[in-house]
Design an enzyme around this catalytic site. Sequence first.
Site, mmCIF file in Angstrom:
data_model
loop_
_atom_site.group_PDB
_atom_site.id
_atom_site.type_symbol
_atom_site.label_atom_id
_atom_site.label_comp_id
_atom_site.label_asym_id
_atom_site.label_seq_id
_atom_site.Cartn_x
_atom_site.Cartn_y
_atom_site.Cartn_z
ATOM 1 N N HIS A 461 0.824 -1.210 0.000
ATOM 2 C CA HIS A 461 0.000 0.000 0.000
ATOM 3 C C HIS A 461 0.856 1.256 0.000
ATOM 4 O O HIS A 461 0.456 2.295 -0.537
ATOM 5 C CB HIS A 461 -0.934 -0.020 1.203
ATOM 6 C CG HIS A 461 -1.984 -1.076 1.095
ATOM 7 N ND1 HIS A 461 -2.274 -1.950 2.105
ATOM 8 C CD2 HIS A 461 -2.791 -1.411 0.061
ATOM 9 C CE1 HIS A 461 -3.229 -2.776 1.704
ATOM 10 N NE2 HIS A 461 -3.550 -2.468 0.485
ATOM 11 N N CYS A 754 1.179 4.005 -22.261
ATOM 12 C CA CYS A 754 0.374 4.283 -21.068
ATOM 13 C C CYS A 754 0.929 3.608 -19.829
ATOM 14 O O CYS A 754 0.317 3.657 -18.769
ATOM 15 C CB CYS A 754 -1.081 3.860 -21.289
ATOM 16 S SG CYS A 754 -1.301 2.115 -21.649
#
Length: 824
Positions: A461, A754
């Site tokens: 995270h 991308c």
Amino acid sequence: MIGIVAVSHSARLGEAALELALQMVRGGGARVLVAAGAGTDADGAAVLGTDAVAVAAAIDELAADCDGVLVLMDLGSAVLSAELALELRMSDVPVRLTPAPFVEGLLAAVVSAAAGASLEVVAEEASAALGAKTGQLGDPDEPVAPAPSALAPTHGPSDAVTRVVTVRNPLGIHARPAALIAEASAGADVRLTRLPDGPEAAGASLSRLLMLGARQGDEVRLSATGADAELAIHRLVALFDEGFGEGTAVAAPPREVVRTRSTESAVSAAPVVSGTVLSGRGVSAGRAAAQAVLLAAPLDEPDPGLMVDAAERESEVSAIEWAAVAVADQLRRRTSAATGEARAILDASRLLASDPELVADATALVRSKGRTAARAVWETALAHEKALRALGGRMAERAADIRDVRDRIIAEILEVEMPGVPERDEPFVLVATDLAPADTAALDGGNCVALVTEQGGPTSHTAIIARSLGIPAVVGVGGATRIASGANLLVDGDRGTVEVDPSRSRIAEAEAASIVVPFDGEGVLADGRRIALLANVGGAAEAVAAAASKAEGVGLFRTEFCFLDRTDAPSVDEQVDAYRGVLAAFPGRKVVVRTLDAGSDKPLPFANADTEENPALGVRGLRIARRSPALLDDQLQALALAAAAESALVEVMAPMVATVDEARDFADRAGAAGLEKVGVMVETPSAALLASEMLEVVDFVSIGTNDLAQYTLAADRLLSELGDLNDPWQPAVLRLIGQAGAAGRRWNLPVGVCGEAGADPTLAAVLVGLGVTSLSMTPRALGRVAAALADVTGDQCDAAAEAVLRAATAADARAAAAAVLSDG
């Protein structure tokens, strides 16, 4: 074959329990249906309860091809519904209702049924499933007394094939290894005995195998008789030798402890001195300099010596239950205020705090061992954390989530303040052993300019939130917590380094680089050539932020947010509403939508139902349409409807395309749905090599550099120790990008990037020289990339591209590009 019906008050609980159980059975082999919940209310929210009609329908459905049906129930009215279902059903197949524990019983029943056991044996296995847990907790009031025939030590018949093996995996014989043993025992009568004088268990019995209590380092005698005895023993020996796929290494001593001949000293006691450069894994690009602030230490471990009298234990149980509810409610409030990745991570923590198994295990420790509420939560969380760490890889990175929820529940029980991210008026670098999801998500809007942690990896995270916030982060930094609070740090997220008390000139250089460069909404080279600079977004909130950053459009709209945290696919109408929220932020501008990219590290229960040996090379991306064509067709229909309702210029592309046939089929499907501009992702080497042929059947290609590097270098991009291979500067990757760029020039069609390489200002000019016509990135990087491109001409970009294509290493490629571009 025996069928199984799982009856639960909660659809999410039922599906989760089934998912866990099916992971125990490789290749399927068990027929299981979930009859859970009582529908939805007027607002579409799930209603807890059970429906006897649904249970009866499930039994009848299984009756068509099963010899018997076992029904498991969670609690209360589920039993009544199951009993009523026996009267409502239309079939006459034998049915057994079992009092087995819901989760453990379902797991044991699935394994037993997959092995071909009879209804009676499957029911017996389910009923015995709680024995292993009860025995481990040692409840003195309910001693476990397994059947002597199953557990009494024996040496087996004289004609048995026997071998002695050592348990090598860290967690010993728990549920998953037991399921593998049961599967490998097929075709023979296998017995396992824990040596020297432990119990014996049948190889086909999941519950008995768990009761062996075999841990890492224990020796186990294998004994098999029957026609396939030798083959079964061979399979079992291989399983034990490889640690059941969980690893076999014994944990090494902490690396921060140094021993000499005459002394033992913990290096962790000595602070990191000025001028030291610590290395780790850069997981979020950029540089920043500020004073170090250490995250407050977690709560002290509750005293294991405190015991609770029997009369007071239910009060402690209530404390755990109420604290878990309070923490879940706190996280629910924080989730509602968050956006993007932070919202998803906080919601996952909320679900973890509400996990009935975590609460049940902790309360069982109170009742059976007399642990205090705080101590029981601590021990339960520790067991869960060890289990995750033993799995390794990205699962091990979830250990911080367990610790976060543990500390929050304990703080609530003890009514003390929860340590967390400090509040500072001045910029700071946050240093920690690791960051919990709620801590990391709390950084949004604060003065934290960089993150440094001792633990964590590229999918932690810390990494996810740091990238979404656009702040540098370095994880896996040995000795990070020995940095003195207040020390000046220079954090380089590109190189993965942390400099302690660097020179003033180094700090000034980093401060200049960390300034958010404004973007005027136009990407252009020094000679006036236009290069579209677009944004990567994952939902409406991120699209609004990208538009505010003046992104020229969206180069990658990830649609997965619509499908996450569900047991079934969203309807077309649900998808239309979700997509319109993104399209509305870019009226009249391009939005490139990537269709569902589930699978690999993002499995979905309705898209990736099967356990795969190598999911990164399995059914993911466009390949899901092979087994669920309606999933893709519904999404294309929803995108067409959303595009018709908004004025954005919608283009659609498919992920994980490897062949021209796949590209053509996708183009046909998208065209049939009414979508005019169709492209494919270049993420596999084959797509890059066939880019020219691809562009004969589609309108554009977009290069996903993260996956292209992974598949080109054969290195899992989620594995931190292979980070040097997952580098877009690797010459092999650059040459494949060049192949795609050349194809775009040949057909005069767009070629975008991308992946994370699109946000690298240094690499931007090289990509343009390789034929890339647009770059898509996090909105925070738009200004830096635009500024870098504004300083170079098209000729310089071409020359830099030619130079890197001659390079042999990633370092050579960087140096060659820098030499060419600096000459301009």
